[in-house]
Design a protein around this motif. Structure first.
Motif, mmCIF file in Angstrom:
data_model
loop_
_atom_site.group_PDB
_atom_site.id
_atom_site.type_symbol
_atom_site.label_atom_id
_atom_site.label_comp_id
_atom_site.label_asym_id
_atom_site.label_seq_id
_atom_site.Cartn_x
_atom_site.Cartn_y
_atom_site.Cartn_z
ATOM 1 N N SER A 1 8.503 49.183 134.271
ATOM 2 C CA SER A 1 7.791 47.910 134.227
ATOM 3 C C SER A 1 7.826 47.305 132.830
ATOM 4 O O SER A 1 8.067 46.098 132.647
ATOM 5 C CB SER A 1 6.336 48.119 134.671
ATOM 6 O OG SER A 1 5.588 46.930 134.561
ATOM 7 N N LEU A 2 7.635 48.144 131.819
ATOM 8 C CA LEU A 2 7.616 47.675 130.436
ATOM 9 C C LEU A 2 8.982 47.162 130.015
ATOM 10 O O LEU A 2 9.091 46.130 129.326
ATOM 11 C CB LEU A 2 7.160 48.805 129.512
ATOM 12 C CG LEU A 2 6.937 48.443 128.047
ATOM 13 C CD1 LEU A 2 5.864 47.371 127.897
ATOM 14 C CD2 LEU A 2 6.554 49.681 127.239
ATOM 15 N N GLN A 3 10.023 47.850 130.419
ATOM 16 C CA GLN A 3 11.380 47.420 130.071
ATOM 17 C C GLN A 3 11.655 46.024 130.634
ATOM 18 O O GLN A 3 12.216 45.156 129.946
ATOM 19 C CB GLN A 3 12.403 48.417 130.614
ATOM 20 C CG GLN A 3 13.835 48.072 130.261
ATOM 21 C CD GLN A 3 14.823 49.102 130.806
ATOM 22 O OE1 GLN A 3 14.467 49.982 131.577
ATOM 23 N NE2 GLN A 3 16.077 48.977 130.405
ATOM 24 N N LEU A 4 11.238 45.789 131.871
ATOM 25 C CA LEU A 4 11.447 44.485 132.506
ATOM 26 C C LEU A 4 10.613 43.406 131.821
ATOM 27 O O LEU A 4 11.099 42.300 131.556
ATOM 28 C CB LEU A 4 11.092 44.584 133.992
ATOM 29 C CG LEU A 4 11.321 43.336 134.846
ATOM 30 C CD1 LEU A 4 12.770 42.875 134.767
ATOM 31 C CD2 LEU A 4 10.920 43.625 136.301
ATOM 32 N N ALA A 5 9.357 43.730 131.510
ATOM 33 C CA ALA A 5 8.480 42.754 130.853
ATOM 34 C C ALA A 5 8.991 42.394 129.463
ATOM 35 O O ALA A 5 8.967 41.226 129.068
ATOM 36 C CB ALA A 5 7.057 43.306 130.777
ATOM 37 N N LYS A 6 9.461 43.391 128.729
ATOM 38 C CA LYS A 6 9.972 43.117 127.381
ATOM 39 C C LYS A 6 11.255 42.293 127.419
ATOM 40 O O LYS A 6 11.477 41.453 126.540
ATOM 41 C CB LYS A 6 10.208 44.431 126.639
ATOM 42 C CG LYS A 6 8.926 45.084 126.129
ATOM 43 C CD LYS A 6 9.221 46.315 125.284
ATOM 44 C CE LYS A 6 7.954 46.860 124.620
ATOM 45 N NZ LYS A 6 8.217 48.060 123.791
ATOM 46 N N SER A 7 12.092 42.527 128.403
ATOM 47 C CA SER A 7 13.357 41.796 128.481
ATOM 48 C C SER A 7 13.138 40.316 128.769
ATOM 49 O O SER A 7 14.040 39.495 128.557
ATOM 50 C CB SER A 7 14.268 42.407 129.554
ATOM 51 O OG SER A 7 13.740 42.197 130.847
ATOM 52 N N ASP B 1 10.071 38.856 127.653
ATOM 53 C CA ASP B 1 9.034 38.477 126.691
ATOM 54 C C ASP B 1 7.722 38.083 127.374
ATOM 55 O O ASP B 1 7.092 37.074 127.020
ATOM 56 C CB ASP B 1 9.525 37.337 125.799
ATOM 57 C CG ASP B 1 8.663 37.178 124.541
ATOM 58 O OD1 ASP B 1 8.122 38.195 124.063
ATOM 59 O OD2 ASP B 1 8.520 36.044 124.049
ATOM 60 N N LEU B 2 7.281 38.884 128.337
ATOM 61 C CA LEU B 2 6.021 38.628 129.054
ATOM 62 C C LEU B 2 4.900 39.339 128.304
ATOM 63 O O LEU B 2 4.491 40.443 128.651
ATOM 64 C CB LEU B 2 6.137 39.135 130.493
ATOM 65 C CG LEU B 2 7.291 38.520 131.313
ATOM 66 C CD1 LEU B 2 7.453 39.249 132.638
ATOM 67 C CD2 LEU B 2 7.054 37.028 131.533
ATOM 68 N N PRO C 1 10.775 38.026 137.518
ATOM 69 C CA PRO C 1 10.558 39.162 136.618
ATOM 70 C C PRO C 1 9.088 39.525 136.470
ATOM 71 O O PRO C 1 8.735 40.707 136.426
ATOM 72 C CB PRO C 1 11.144 38.676 135.290
ATOM 73 C CG PRO C 1 12.141 37.646 135.671
ATOM 74 C CD PRO C 1 11.578 36.962 136.874
ATOM 75 N N GLU C 2 8.218 38.516 136.418
ATOM 76 C CA GLU C 2 6.786 38.794 136.251
ATOM 77 C C GLU C 2 6.222 39.514 137.463
ATOM 78 O O GLU C 2 5.493 40.503 137.334
ATOM 79 C CB GLU C 2 6.021 37.500 136.008
ATOM 80 C CG GLU C 2 4.540 37.729 135.713
ATOM 81 C CD GLU C 2 3.826 36.483 135.265
ATOM 82 O OE1 GLU C 2 2.613 36.574 134.978
ATOM 83 O OE2 GLU C 2 4.462 35.405 135.196
ATOM 84 N N LEU C 3 6.565 39.035 138.665
ATOM 85 C CA LEU C 3 6.077 39.682 139.884
ATOM 86 C C LEU C 3 6.613 41.104 140.005
ATOM 87 O O LEU C 3 5.878 42.032 140.346
ATOM 88 C CB LEU C 3 6.498 38.881 141.114
ATOM 89 C CG LEU C 3 5.484 37.904 141.720
ATOM 90 C CD1 LEU C 3 6.073 37.244 142.951
ATOM 91 C CD2 LEU C 3 4.188 38.620 142.083
ATOM 92 N N ARG C 4 7.894 41.277 139.726
ATOM 93 C CA ARG C 4 8.497 42.605 139.871
ATOM 94 C C ARG C 4 7.952 43.584 138.828
ATOM 95 O O ARG C 4 7.712 44.759 139.135
ATOM 96 C CB ARG C 4 10.023 42.497 139.783
ATOM 97 C CG ARG C 4 10.612 41.765 140.972
ATOM 98 C CD ARG C 4 12.118 41.799 141.026
ATOM 99 N NE ARG C 4 12.605 41.228 142.281
ATOM 100 C CZ ARG C 4 13.826 41.393 142.769
ATOM 101 N NH1 ARG C 4 14.703 42.138 142.099
ATOM 102 N NH2 ARG C 4 14.181 40.855 143.912
ATOM 103 N N SER C 5 7.716 43.092 137.626
ATOM 104 C CA SER C 5 7.133 43.950 136.600
ATOM 105 C C SER C 5 5.717 44.349 136.977
ATOM 106 O O SER C 5 5.318 45.507 136.810
ATOM 107 C CB SER C 5 7.149 43.227 135.252
ATOM 108 O OG SER C 5 6.605 44.038 134.244
ATOM 109 N N ARG C 6 4.944 43.390 137.519
ATOM 110 C CA ARG C 6 3.566 43.711 137.927
ATOM 111 C C ARG C 6 3.556 44.673 139.109
ATOM 112 O O ARG C 6 2.683 45.532 139.207
ATOM 113 C CB ARG C 6 2.810 42.427 138.265
ATOM 114 C CG ARG C 6 1.375 42.675 138.717
ATOM 115 C CD ARG C 6 0.512 41.457 138.596
ATOM 116 N NE ARG C 6 0.247 41.113 137.212
ATOM 117 C CZ ARG C 6 -0.670 41.727 136.454
ATOM 118 N NH1 ARG C 6 -1.387 42.736 136.942
ATOM 119 N NH2 ARG C 6 -0.859 41.349 135.227
#
Length: 228
Positions: free
Chosen positions: A115-121, A123-124, A85-90
């Motif tokens: 990107s924000l939706q993925l990071a929030k899901s 908790d990054l 998730p972190e790599l894909r969000s970045r």
């Protein structure tokens, strides 16, 4: 001795060093380290490190203002990345930054939203702060000043809680720019001054120069040429 195999580099140490150099504005050195790391994992022997260094290289190119070259490294489909998730969000974040520098603001916002939706899901938190910092600039370009302000203040809160000085300094500078754009020069000076202190602590010379230039413009508009 010539036949002795050279030890592999420590990818984490090289990655962190390249990141610090990019933040300081030492971009040729940062690019060289990113390319060194990318070369070690060019055969996808470790897909996660391969993509980390590939995204880092793209980020350095984007920081240099080379959006065309940076975006070439971001053309793969999201499914090509490891299931991180972190790599894909970045990856989506970097795509949004590239679109921003290419002046394609609606597409930039769409990518930041995803990107924000993925990071929030997941908790990054630090990634959330960076996305909101970047999206704030795009929203300002789209005329959504209130949305920009909201994103920047939330990014500032997270950066301070996480003690990430670079993101905090960057957000403070953008809040100053919002005030300067609205001809609220006294308020802009307050934000820029806070940003200047933090960038100085980081030895981020390029960012320090940019903030000094903005401060000079504010003092010029306030009729204080000596300070300018």
């Amino acid at each position: 001795g010539a036949c002795v195999r050279k030890p592999a580099l420590d990818p984490d140490a090289v990655f962190r060093q390249a990141t610090v150099l990019r933040q300081r504005g030492d971009l040729p050195q940062a690019l060289a380290l990113a390319e060194r790391g990318l070369a070690q994992f060019a055969n996808h022997s470790n897909p996660e490190w391969f993509w980390k260094f590939r995204l880092l290289k793209a980020e350095v190119l984007l920081t240099q203002g080379n959006a065309a070259e940076g975006s070439k490294l971001l053309q793969d489909p999201l499914s090509a990345l490891p299931d991180s998730p972190e790599l894909r969000s970045r990856f989506l974040l970097d795509q949004g930054v590239a679109e921003y520098w290419l002046s394609r603001y609606p597409e930039s916002k769409r990518l930041f939203d995803e990107s924000l939706q993925l990071a929030k899901s997941h908790d990054l938190q630090l990634l959330i702060a960076e996305i909101e910092f970047r999206r704030g600039a795009t929203l300002n370009r789209l005329g959504d000043v209130a949305g920009s302000e909201s994103d920047l203040h939330d990014a500032l809160r997270i950066a301070r809680q996480s003690k990430d000085t670079y993101i905090e300094a960057s957000v403070l500078g953008n809040l100053g720019f919002l005030r300067m754009s609205a001809a609220r020069y006294d308020e802009a000076i307050s934000w820029f001054s806070q940003s200047l202190v933090l960038f100085g602590q980081l030895q981020a010379k390029v960012s320090t120069a940019r903030v000094l230039n903005n401060l000079g413009q504010c003092y010029t508009q306030l009729g204080q040429p000596e300070k300018a």
